[in-house]
Design a protein around this motif. Structure first.
Motif, PDB file in Angstrom:
ATOM      1  N   CYS A  46       0.831  -1.205   0.000  1.00  0.00           N
ATOM      2  CA  CYS A  46       0.000   0.000   0.000  1.00  0.00           C
ATOM      3  C   CYS A  46       0.865   1.254   0.000  1.00  0.00           C
ATOM      4  O   CYS A  46       1.670   1.462   0.915  1.00  0.00           O
ATOM      5  N   CYS A  47       0.685   2.110  -1.010  1.00  0.00           N
ATOM      6  CA  CYS A  47       1.511   3.315  -1.102  1.00  0.00           C
ATOM      7  C   CYS A  47       1.202   4.310   0.016  1.00  0.00           C
ATOM      8  O   CYS A  47       2.105   4.982   0.521  1.00  0.00           O
ATOM      9  N   THR A  50       3.047   3.310   3.053  1.00  0.00           N
ATOM     10  CA  THR A  50       4.447   3.715   2.942  1.00  0.00           C
ATOM     11  C   THR A  50       4.605   5.181   3.298  1.00  0.00           C
ATOM     12  O   THR A  50       5.554   5.558   3.988  1.00  0.00           O
ATOM     13  N   VAL A  51       3.682   6.025   2.862  1.00  0.00           N
ATOM     14  CA  VAL A  51       3.713   7.450   3.208  1.00  0.00           C
ATOM     15  C   VAL A  51       3.633   7.626   4.725  1.00  0.00           C
ATOM     16  O   VAL A  51       4.384   8.404   5.316  1.00  0.00           O
TER      17      VAL A  51
END
Length: 133
Positions: A46-47, A50-51
């Motif tokens: 999941c991007c 990651t953020v």
């Protein structure tokens, strides 16, 4: 403003390393949230997760990270997180600070932008930064 749904109504003591986690997904979330200053429930691909990780690590926080797609009860935990999330928000990433549900990526970023995240982290983990409050 951060949503603060309490996940720990009583402080629980740390469990021994060899003791198994509870089977109830709600209790798993509650135990992790109450025994760790900052917990991030994530999915490895999941991007937005990651953020969230990058933001917390960038602020000097080493959160306890639970990758739900690698956890034996991940789908059940995700159901619990979905119930905690506000309507229309994604349940992952889910961030707990000081035993309370902070929210997802929207809430995490909003708290960072409006200046309330660092004080929350300072209270939870004794974060020492040069960032203004």
């Amino acid at each position: 403003m951060a949503s603060s749904v309490a996940i720990n109504s009583e402080h629980t003591k740390s469990k021994a390393v060899n003791q198994q986690q509870p089977d109830n997904p709600y209790m798993i979330v509650r135990t992790l949230a109450s025994n760790n200053a900052v917990v991030l429930f994530s999915m490895s691909g999941c991007c937005m997760c990651t953020v969230a990780k990058c933001l917390l690590f960038g602020l000097g926080v080493g959160p306890t990270i639970v990758e739900l797609d690698h956890h034996s009860t991940g789908p059940d935990i995700q159901t619990v997180l979905f119930q905690l999330a506000k309507e229309g928000q994604q349940p992952v990433p889910a961030v707990f600070v000081g035993g309370e549900f902070l929210g997802g990526i929207e809430t995490l970023m909003a708290c960072h932008i409006n200046g309330t995240l660092v004080p929350l982290l300072k209270d939870a983990v004794g974060l020492e930064t040069e960032y203004p409050e």
